[in-house]
Design an enzyme around this catalytic site. Sequence first.
Site, PDB file in Angstrom:
ATOM      1  N   ASP A 158       0.844  -1.195   0.000  1.00 32.36           N
ATOM      2  CA  ASP A 158       0.000   0.000   0.000  1.00 32.36           C
ATOM      3  C   ASP A 158       0.875   1.239   0.000  1.00 32.36           C
ATOM      4  OD1 ASP A 158      -1.751   2.113   0.446  1.00 32.36           O
ATOM      5  OD2 ASP A 158      -3.011   0.985   1.829  1.00 32.36           O
ATOM      6  N   GLY A 164      -4.785   1.863   8.010  1.00 32.55           N
ATOM      7  CA  GLY A 164      -5.834   1.188   8.761  1.00 32.55           C
ATOM      8  C   GLY A 164      -5.629  -0.321   8.796  1.00 32.55           C
ATOM      9  N   HIS A 184       0.667   7.982   4.079  1.00 37.96           N
ATOM     10  CA  HIS A 184       1.380   7.290   5.140  1.00 37.96           C
ATOM     11  C   HIS A 184       2.888   7.561   5.140  1.00 37.96           C
ATOM     12  CE1 HIS A 184      -2.427   5.265   5.599  1.00 37.96           C
ATOM     13  NE2 HIS A 184      -2.371   4.873   4.344  1.00 37.96           N
ATOM     14  N   ILE A 214      -0.025   9.112   8.912  1.00 32.23           N
ATOM     15  CA  ILE A 214      -0.825   8.215   9.747  1.00 32.23           C
ATOM     16  C   ILE A 214      -0.523   6.766   9.384  1.00 32.23           C
ATOM     17  CG2 ILE A 214      -2.627   9.942  10.032  1.00 32.23           C
ATOM     18  CD1 ILE A 214      -4.340   8.355   8.049  1.00 32.23           C
TER      19      ILE A 214
END
Length: 293
Positions: free
Chosen positions: A190, A213, A195, A210
């Site tokens: 990903d 998820g 990120h 961040i």
Amino acid sequence: MTTPLDIERLRAYPIPQARDDYDPRDVILYALGVGAGLSDEVDDTAFLYERQIQVLPTMGVVLGSPGFWGMDPASGIDWANVMHGEERLRLFQPLDPSGTLIGETQVTDLADKGAGKPALVRSVKELRTPGGTLMAEAVETWIVRGAGGFGGPRDLPGESLPAVPDRAPDYRIDLPTSANQAAIYRLSGDRNPLHIDPEFVRSAGFERPILHGLSTMGVTARALIHACCGGKPAMLREIGVRFTNPVFPGDTIRTAIWQQGSTLQFRAYAAERDVLVIDNGLALISPDGQSSF
């Protein structure tokens, strides 16, 4: 100004098939990306040592994955406004520590919350061996901010993830994340700049990159495996989560778990900030590690 989701382009978009040839090195890299080895309270050796390697079941979300396909302009999605809403994973067979798996992903359902409000995009990935054996199914729901108003149904079909019980949890387990965990996790596939890229992150309204998820989901899966499965990952057969707030790399993930037989319900917090990051968590375990589906 917001623009309704271009459902004709989205429906016509061929999400690329993905083939993964993987081995214990990839299994270990994934485990590191979900925080394995950071805690002194649990033993993650089986996920990190090639001589006795066991695969975390949530690796099924990255194997055979087309990546963040919404970044392709041909998809008709404004990818900068995409948030990960829910993820559900069902394992039909325990994942082997090496092999080849092929993922076929398609958009199955759309929901329209109204003009100027979010659109919901649900996709399903089937993960199979080259011989056609179905190993896993991953169901992903994206929230696309401001993309409502295209005239679709207001809600997605199917049952919602249930609320956790209104009583004290049976287990609580704290697992740390590392400051570089997002940088590690993105190596499993990903590559969303949210990120890693500070400039992009600020443009999206966050103070710093961040955590994915799905990395947070992997941390909670480890919590379930250690608390309720005796450290045996093959016992975890299904897991579903609703993402509620972002995790920052370095946060401690506190998972509260309610168990009733083979059914686990859970929620998770960023402990230092006391922020709910996963809610309505649901998992099923199989005592013998065999498929219950």
